[in-house]
Design an enzyme around this catalytic site. Structure first.
Site, PDB file in Angstrom:
ATOM      1  N   GLN A 186       0.966  -1.294   0.021  1.00 36.50           N
ATOM      2  CA  GLN A 186       0.199  -0.042   0.001  1.00 36.50           C
ATOM      3  C   GLN A 186       0.870   1.469   0.029  1.00 36.50           C
ATOM      4  O   GLN A 186       2.013   1.201   0.698  1.00 36.50           O
ATOM      5  CB  GLN A 186      -0.837  -0.081   1.362  1.00 36.50           C
ATOM      6  CG  GLN A 186      -1.858  -1.138   1.391  1.00 36.50           C
ATOM      7  CD  GLN A 186      -2.896  -0.926   2.341  1.00 36.50           C
ATOM      8  OE1 GLN A 186      -3.301   0.083   2.653  1.00 36.50           O
ATOM      9  NE2 GLN A 186      -3.056  -1.981   2.879  1.00 36.50           N
ATOM     10  N   TYR A 191       2.148   4.813   5.447  1.00 34.25           N
ATOM     11  CA  TYR A 191       1.125   5.960   5.395  1.00 34.25           C
ATOM     12  C   TYR A 191       1.987   7.085   6.245  1.00 34.25           C
ATOM     13  O   TYR A 191       1.842   7.514   7.180  1.00 34.25           O
ATOM     14  CB  TYR A 191      -0.395   5.807   5.798  1.00 34.25           C
ATOM     15  CG  TYR A 191      -1.095   5.087   5.086  1.00 34.25           C
ATOM     16  CD1 TYR A 191      -1.673   5.480   3.666  1.00 34.25           C
ATOM     17  CD2 TYR A 191      -0.937   3.596   5.161  1.00 34.25           C
ATOM     18  CE1 TYR A 191      -2.599   4.762   3.077  1.00 34.25           C
ATOM     19  CE2 TYR A 191      -1.629   2.738   4.243  1.00 34.25           C
ATOM     20  CZ  TYR A 191      -2.409   3.371   3.345  1.00 34.25           C
ATOM     21  OH  TYR A 191      -3.172   2.586   2.487  1.00 34.25           O
ATOM     22  N   ASP A 237      -8.190  -3.692  10.890  1.00 36.76           N
ATOM     23  CA  ASP A 237      -7.864  -3.999   9.230  1.00 36.76           C
ATOM     24  C   ASP A 237      -8.297  -4.916   8.800  1.00 36.76           C
ATOM     25  O   ASP A 237      -8.286  -6.063   9.498  1.00 36.76           O
ATOM     26  CB  ASP A 237      -6.188  -3.512   9.112  1.00 36.76           C
ATOM     27  CG  ASP A 237      -5.833  -2.666   7.858  1.00 36.76           C
ATOM     28  OD1 ASP A 237      -5.460  -1.469   8.090  1.00 36.76           O
ATOM     29  OD2 ASP A 237      -5.912  -3.366   6.730  1.00 36.76           O
ATOM     30  N   ASP A 285      -9.828   5.888   9.885  1.00 39.74           N
ATOM     31  CA  ASP A 285      -8.847   6.130   8.786  1.00 39.74           C
ATOM     32  C   ASP A 285      -9.042   5.212   7.645  1.00 39.74           C
ATOM     33  O   ASP A 285      -8.308   4.462   7.702  1.00 39.74           O
ATOM     34  CB  ASP A 285      -7.434   6.167   9.279  1.00 39.74           C
ATOM     35  CG  ASP A 285      -6.430   6.725   8.514  1.00 39.74           C
ATOM     36  OD1 ASP A 285      -6.739   7.252   7.441  1.00 39.74           O
ATOM     37  OD2 ASP A 285      -5.536   6.682   8.607  1.00 39.74           O
ATOM     38  N   CYS A 325      -8.731  10.554   2.935  1.00 40.87           N
ATOM     39  CA  CYS A 325      -7.341  10.638   2.070  1.00 40.87           C
ATOM     40  C   CYS A 325      -7.877  10.933   0.357  1.00 40.87           C
ATOM     41  O   CYS A 325      -7.082  10.676  -0.463  1.00 40.87           O
ATOM     42  CB  CYS A 325      -6.615   9.580   2.104  1.00 40.87           C
ATOM     43  SG  CYS A 325      -7.245   7.862   1.961  1.00 40.87           S
TER      44      CYS A 325
HETATM   45  C1  LIG Z   1      -5.320   5.165   4.991  1.00 41.79           C
HETATM   46  S1  LIG Z   1      -5.019   3.656   5.193  1.00 41.79           S
HETATM   47  C2  LIG Z   1      -4.885   3.723   7.190  1.00 41.79           C
HETATM   48  C3  LIG Z   1      -3.389   4.120   7.594  1.00 41.79           C
HETATM   49  C4  LIG Z   1      -3.109   4.106   9.041  1.00 41.79           C
HETATM   50  N1  LIG Z   1      -4.026   4.368   9.954  1.00 41.79           N
HETATM   51  C5  LIG Z   1      -1.714   4.452   9.349  1.00 41.79           C
HETATM   52  O1  LIG Z   1      -1.688   5.267  10.334  1.00 41.79           O
HETATM   53  O2  LIG Z   1      -0.545   3.971   8.950  1.00 41.79           O
HETATM   54  C6  LIG Z   1      -6.519   2.496   5.211  1.00 41.79           C
HETATM   55  C7  LIG Z   1      -6.338   1.206   5.942  1.00 41.79           C
HETATM   56  O3  LIG Z   1      -7.490   0.472   5.727  1.00 41.79           O
HETATM   57  C8  LIG Z   1      -7.453  -0.732   5.376  1.00 41.79           C
HETATM   58  N2  LIG Z   1      -8.798  -1.238   4.802  1.00 41.79           N
HETATM   59  C9  LIG Z   1      -9.199  -0.844   3.575  1.00 41.79           C
HETATM   60  N3  LIG Z   1     -10.445  -1.366   3.384  1.00 41.79           N
HETATM   61  C10 LIG Z   1     -10.815  -1.678   4.549  1.00 41.79           C
HETATM   62  C11 LIG Z   1     -11.924  -2.208   5.069  1.00 41.79           C
HETATM   63  N4  LIG Z   1     -13.010  -2.345   4.331  1.00 41.79           N
HETATM   64  N5  LIG Z   1     -12.014  -2.773   6.236  1.00 41.79           N
HETATM   65  C12 LIG Z   1     -10.892  -2.633   7.147  1.00 41.79           C
HETATM   66  N6  LIG Z   1      -9.703  -2.229   6.865  1.00 41.79           N
HETATM   67  C13 LIG Z   1      -9.771  -1.639   5.419  1.00 41.79           C
HETATM   68  C14 LIG Z   1      -6.170  -0.923   4.515  1.00 41.79           C
HETATM   69  O4  LIG Z   1      -5.574  -2.078   4.558  1.00 41.79           O
HETATM   70  C15 LIG Z   1      -5.217   0.490   4.971  1.00 41.79           C
HETATM   71  O5  LIG Z   1      -4.535  -0.267   5.917  1.00 41.79           O
END
Ligand SMILES: C[S@@+](CC[C@H](N)C(=O)[O-])C[C@H]1O[C@@H](n2cnc3c(N)ncnc32)[C@H](O)[C@@H]1O
Length: 380
Positions: A186, A191, A237, A285, A325
């Protein structure tokens, strides 16, 4: 022969305030070789030169300007901007101590280098080539970086082209140890844009007496920071790979006992007992859920549904961090999602964005993407 991009008569005013992107609907004709390796000249319908940019003739954005006006950039503009981007980070104090060793060194248009992202992770670097023009400059970028990179350089070009699958990037963030997967992954691995917000949330969690819940925890940044500040923290996650790094990061900082991780859908029922609360801080997030303005309303409705499940789990006086984001989901949309979640007493206490290593070029409104609204539950 210089390639020329001619604008339509009704293209609108072009200048620094309109930003560096020229869209297909503004273009009347492209003259000359469609060579992404050379700079193209932008002219208006009367043939007046307006600027110079990087070409992607078939893309929605066929030209990304690197300079306005009739004077072309100096022959060494590219290397000079790379050097200036790195010097700007040093000017911000990044790279000065071993406390924080991961940060963005080149932020595309924000550094006058549209389509190029370079992130530093300790001794390693990850380069993301997002346009044909940057792919064409791959050799020059690597030549610039190699003498400055003690470790490995990973290159992401086009759709997840793995240069080194299964490799790991290691870094420190505000004194804590982290690792994340090297590309394909990712983002560029982690991030980095939320770095300073993670520290702020940890402080709020410590003051609220914890615990902290992070939905979309990726490699555990918010969770590890909160646990290091002395409170219990839970990360959720859906990615098993991200969670395995999150557990590893908690262990690396000796915080396993104060942390828990749940694999689940953040938009789902959230019925795991570890998510029951009450929490002192909840971080919501999600991934980029609206890629265009058409997806905005649906994204806000989906966020409102999830926030509706989360808000009752927040302790009185606790803090909710609602993150977007997506450029298309702004602060007012986050407010709307919270209001749509139910009649709760909240005030917005912080309006945060990415750290200073993610600069935005004034006029490039699309460069504004990460918004983090921090609300405090008041219940009055
Ligand atoms: C914007 S990133 C979050 C970054 C994180 N909070 C950090 O500080 O590094 C979004 C996260 O949501 C997860 N994700 C995507 N779709 C999801 C879902 N439906 N349910 C749970 N997690 C999800 C992704 O794997 C990713 O790790």
């Amino acid at each position: 022969m210089t390639t020329r991009v001619a604008l339509r008569r009704d293209a609108g005013r072009i200048g620094p305030e309109s930003g560096p992107w020229i869209r297909q609907r503004q273009v009347a004709k492209i003259w000359g070789p469609p060579d992404p390796a050379s700079l193209a000249q932008l002219v208006d319908h009367r043939d007046v030169v307006l600027g110079w940019g990087l070409l992607a003739p078939d893309a929605d954005i066929p030209l990304r300007l690197v300079q306005f006006g009739d004077k072309p950039p100096a022959a060494d503009w590219f290397e000079r901007r790379l050097a200036s981007a790195l010097a700007a980070r040093a000017g911000l104090g990044l790279g000065e101590t071993l406390d924080t060793t991961a940060y963005r060194e080149v932020n595309s248009e924000g550094d006058g280098l549209p389509g190029l992202v370079i992130d530093r992770y300790g001794d390693d670097r990850v380069v993301q080539l997002g346009t044909p023009a940057m792919t064409a400059r791959r050799a020059a970028i690597l030549e610039f970086l190699r003498p400055r990179t003690p470790g490995q350089i990973f290159v992401i070009a086009g759709e997840a082209a793995p240069d080194a699958a299964e490799s790991v990037l290691e870094f420190r963030e505000h004194g804590l140890w982290f690792s994340c997967p090297a590309p394909p992954a990712q983002k560029t691995g982690a991030y980095l844009d939320q770095r300073d917000n993670r520290r702020l949330a940890a402080g709020l969690a410590a003051r609220a007496g914890g615990p902290l819940l992070d939905l979309g925890c990726h490699v555990g940044g918010f969770v590890v920071h909160a646990a290091a500040a002395g409170v219990r923290a839970v990360g959720l996650d859906q990615s098993a790979r991200a969670l395995s790094f999150a557990r590893r990061n908690a262990a690396r900082n000796d915080l396993t006992e104060r942390t828990a991780f749940v694999q689940a859908d953040m938009f789902g029922a959230l019925d795991d007992p570890a998510l029951a609360g009450p929490f002192g801080v909840i971080v919501f997030d999600p991934p980029r859920i609206a890629t265009g303005s058409q997806g905005r309303e649906r994204a806000v409705a989906a966020m409102a549904r999830s926030l509706g499940r989360l808000v009752p789990r927040l302790a009185p006086g606790g803090f909710l961090l609602a993150c977007s984001c997506s450029h298309h989901v702004g602060r007012a949309d986050l407010d709307a999602a919270l209001l749509g979640a139910g009649p709760h007493g909240f005030t917005r206490v912080h309006a945060l964005g990415p750290g200073p290593d993610h600069p935005v070029w004034p006029g490039h409104v699309e460069g504004e993407y990460l918004r983090v609204n921090v609300y405090q539950r008041r219940d009055t």
